[in-house]
Design a protein around this motif. Structure first.
Motif, PDB file in Angstrom:
ATOM      1  N   UNK A  97      34.192  13.918 -13.956  1.00  0.00           N
ATOM      2  CA  UNK A  97      34.042  12.472 -14.064  1.00  0.00           C
ATOM      3  C   UNK A  97      34.683  11.728 -12.916  1.00  0.00           C
ATOM      4  N   UNK A  98      35.632  12.358 -12.251  1.00  0.00           N
ATOM      5  CA  UNK A  98      36.244  11.792 -11.057  1.00  0.00           C
ATOM      6  C   UNK A  98      36.512  12.923 -10.094  1.00  0.00           C
TER       7      UNK A  98
ATOM      8  N   UNK B 136      38.841   9.379  -7.133  1.00  0.00           N
ATOM      9  CA  UNK B 136      37.783   8.392  -6.944  1.00  0.00           C
ATOM     10  C   UNK B 136      36.671   8.588  -7.960  1.00  0.00           C
ATOM     11  N   UNK B 137      35.927   7.510  -8.157  1.00  0.00           N
ATOM     12  CA  UNK B 137      34.673   7.528  -8.901  1.00  0.00           C
ATOM     13  C   UNK B 137      33.576   7.093  -7.947  1.00  0.00           C
ATOM     14  N   UNK B 138      32.377   7.549  -8.201  1.00  0.00           N
ATOM     15  CA  UNK B 138      31.235   7.071  -7.424  1.00  0.00           C
ATOM     16  C   UNK B 138      30.596   5.902  -8.167  1.00  0.00           C
ATOM     17  N   UNK B 139      30.230   4.871  -7.408  1.00  0.00           N
ATOM     18  CA  UNK B 139      29.539   3.714  -7.953  1.00  0.00           C
ATOM     19  C   UNK B 139      28.407   3.395  -6.976  1.00  0.00           C
ATOM     20  N   UNK B 140      27.271   4.037  -7.199  1.00  0.00           N
ATOM     21  CA  UNK B 140      26.181   3.937  -6.222  1.00  0.00           C
ATOM     22  C   UNK B 140      26.664   4.538  -4.910  1.00  0.00           C
TER      23      UNK B 140
ATOM     24  N   UNK C 208      41.443  23.734  -1.669  1.00  0.00           N
ATOM     25  CA  UNK C 208      42.184  23.781  -2.918  1.00  0.00           C
ATOM     26  C   UNK C 208      42.471  22.360  -3.418  1.00  0.00           C
ATOM     27  N   UNK C 209      42.254  22.134  -4.699  1.00  0.00           N
ATOM     28  CA  UNK C 209      42.552  20.864  -5.349  1.00  0.00           C
ATOM     29  C   UNK C 209      41.761  19.706  -4.760  1.00  0.00           C
ATOM     30  N   UNK C 210      40.531  19.961  -4.369  1.00  0.00           N
ATOM     31  CA  UNK C 210      39.723  18.910  -3.773  1.00  0.00           C
ATOM     32  C   UNK C 210      38.335  19.067  -4.343  1.00  0.00           C
ATOM     33  N   UNK C 211      37.952  18.208  -5.248  1.00  0.00           N
ATOM     34  CA  UNK C 211      36.681  18.372  -5.937  1.00  0.00           C
ATOM     35  C   UNK C 211      35.850  17.101  -5.849  1.00  0.00           C
ATOM     36  N   UNK C 212      34.574  17.257  -6.020  1.00  0.00           N
ATOM     37  CA  UNK C 212      33.694  16.103  -6.076  1.00  0.00           C
ATOM     38  C   UNK C 212      33.734  15.491  -7.462  1.00  0.00           C
ATOM     39  N   UNK C 213      33.228  14.288  -7.583  1.00  0.00           N
ATOM     40  CA  UNK C 213      33.352  13.554  -8.837  1.00  0.00           C
ATOM     41  C   UNK C 213      32.539  14.146  -9.970  1.00  0.00           C
ATOM     42  N   UNK C 214      31.555  14.985  -9.701  1.00  0.00           N
ATOM     43  CA  UNK C 214      30.730  15.511 -10.785  1.00  0.00           C
ATOM     44  C   UNK C 214      31.429  16.602 -11.586  1.00  0.00           C
ATOM     45  N   UNK C 215      32.567  17.079 -11.165  1.00  0.00           N
ATOM     46  CA  UNK C 215      33.264  18.157 -11.867  1.00  0.00           C
ATOM     47  C   UNK C 215      33.895  17.705 -13.179  1.00  0.00           C
TER      48      UNK C 215
ATOM     49  N   UNK D 238      36.662  -0.291 -16.564  1.00  0.00           N
ATOM     50  CA  UNK D 238      36.145   0.368 -17.770  1.00  0.00           C
ATOM     51  C   UNK D 238      35.574   1.744 -17.442  1.00  0.00           C
ATOM     52  N   UNK D 239      35.000   1.894 -16.272  1.00  0.00           N
ATOM     53  CA  UNK D 239      34.505   3.224 -15.872  1.00  0.00           C
ATOM     54  C   UNK D 239      35.671   4.191 -15.744  1.00  0.00           C
ATOM     55  N   UNK D 240      36.790   3.730 -15.146  1.00  0.00           N
ATOM     56  CA  UNK D 240      37.977   4.579 -15.049  1.00  0.00           C
ATOM     57  C   UNK D 240      38.558   4.853 -16.434  1.00  0.00           C
ATOM     58  N   UNK D 241      38.562   3.842 -17.298  1.00  0.00           N
ATOM     59  CA  UNK D 241      39.103   4.010 -18.651  1.00  0.00           C
ATOM     60  C   UNK D 241      38.296   5.034 -19.453  1.00  0.00           C
ATOM     61  N   UNK D 242      37.014   5.153 -19.150  1.00  0.00           N
ATOM     62  CA  UNK D 242      36.182   6.158 -19.812  1.00  0.00           C
ATOM     63  C   UNK D 242      36.598   7.572 -19.400  1.00  0.00           C
ATOM     64  N   UNK D 243      37.164   7.713 -18.223  1.00  0.00           N
ATOM     65  CA  UNK D 243      37.628   9.012 -17.726  1.00  0.00           C
ATOM     66  C   UNK D 243      39.046   9.305 -18.226  1.00  0.00           C
ATOM     67  N   UNK D 244      39.884   8.257 -18.316  1.00  0.00           N
ATOM     68  CA  UNK D 244      41.278   8.417 -18.744  1.00  0.00           C
ATOM     69  C   UNK D 244      41.576   7.399 -19.845  1.00  0.00           C
ATOM     70  N   UNK D 245      41.595   7.842 -21.066  1.00  0.00           N
ATOM     71  CA  UNK D 245      41.790   6.933 -22.204  1.00  0.00           C
ATOM     72  C   UNK D 245      43.172   6.285 -22.218  1.00  0.00           C
ATOM     73  N   UNK D 246      44.125   6.788 -21.440  1.00  0.00           N
ATOM     74  CA  UNK D 246      45.468   6.206 -21.381  1.00  0.00           C
ATOM     75  C   UNK D 246      45.616   5.179 -20.261  1.00  0.00           C
TER      76      UNK D 246
END
Length: 158
Positions: free
Chosen positions: A44-45, A67-71, A35-42, A126-134
């Motif tokens: 964006x994070x 988290x985000x994946x970066x390679x 529960x409440x544990x997802x991979x980043x493809x769901x 910037x990658x995180x900012x693309x996921x969360x505009x705030x």
């Protein structure tokens, strides 16, 4: 969405944020990690479980982080619920950068943590900012910079 001229986005009081994370961890534990544990493809994070060694206690400490994946690397923000100061898990990693992460549906893997700096930090922010505009608005609420933490695959298992 925030702009430079806007006030920082509103966030709940720190006790609400920290209580929500405690509930999140309890639901994760009670559901056996389903529960409440997802991979980043769901979305964006994703969420991972990070296990560090306590810098004072020497005992294992586990937290759930976005988290985000970066390679091959995983990237987290040491934001402490947007409260002042750094979270304990980051202070633990500063003292001992070797840790273990577990992603949904995967076996635990050893990682080594480091703080991103310079252009790498800017790119990952910037990658995180693309996921969360705030994101910039939240960060502006803190008097210290939010560390961008890179969790690299460890050269050898712990």
């Amino acid at each position: 969405m925030s702009t430079a001229g806007d006030r920082p986005p509103k966030i709940p009081p720190p006790w609400v944020v920290h209580t929500a994370w405690r509930v999140h961890r309890a639901l994760h534990r009670l559901s056996g990690g389903r529960f409440l544990w997802t991979t980043s493809n769901k979305r964006g994070w994703g969420a991972l479980r990070l296990t560090t060694i306590g810098r004072k206690s020497g005992q294992e400490r586990s937290v759930i982080l976005g988290y985000l994946e970066d390679g091959p690397d995983l990237v987290a923000l040491a934001m402490n619920g947007w409260d002042e100061g750094h979270p304990s898990w980051w202070l633990n990693l500063e003292a001992r950068p070797d840790a273990v992460v577990r992603l949904a549906g995967q076996h635990p893997r050893s990682v080594r943590a480091r703080e991103a700096v310079g252009q790498e930090r800017d790119r990952l922010w910037q990658r995180w900012a693309a996921v969360d505009s705030d994101l910039d608005g939240y960060a502006a609420r803190r008097s210290t910079a939010t560390p961008v933490v890179v969790l690299e695959p460890a050269a050898r298992p712990l």
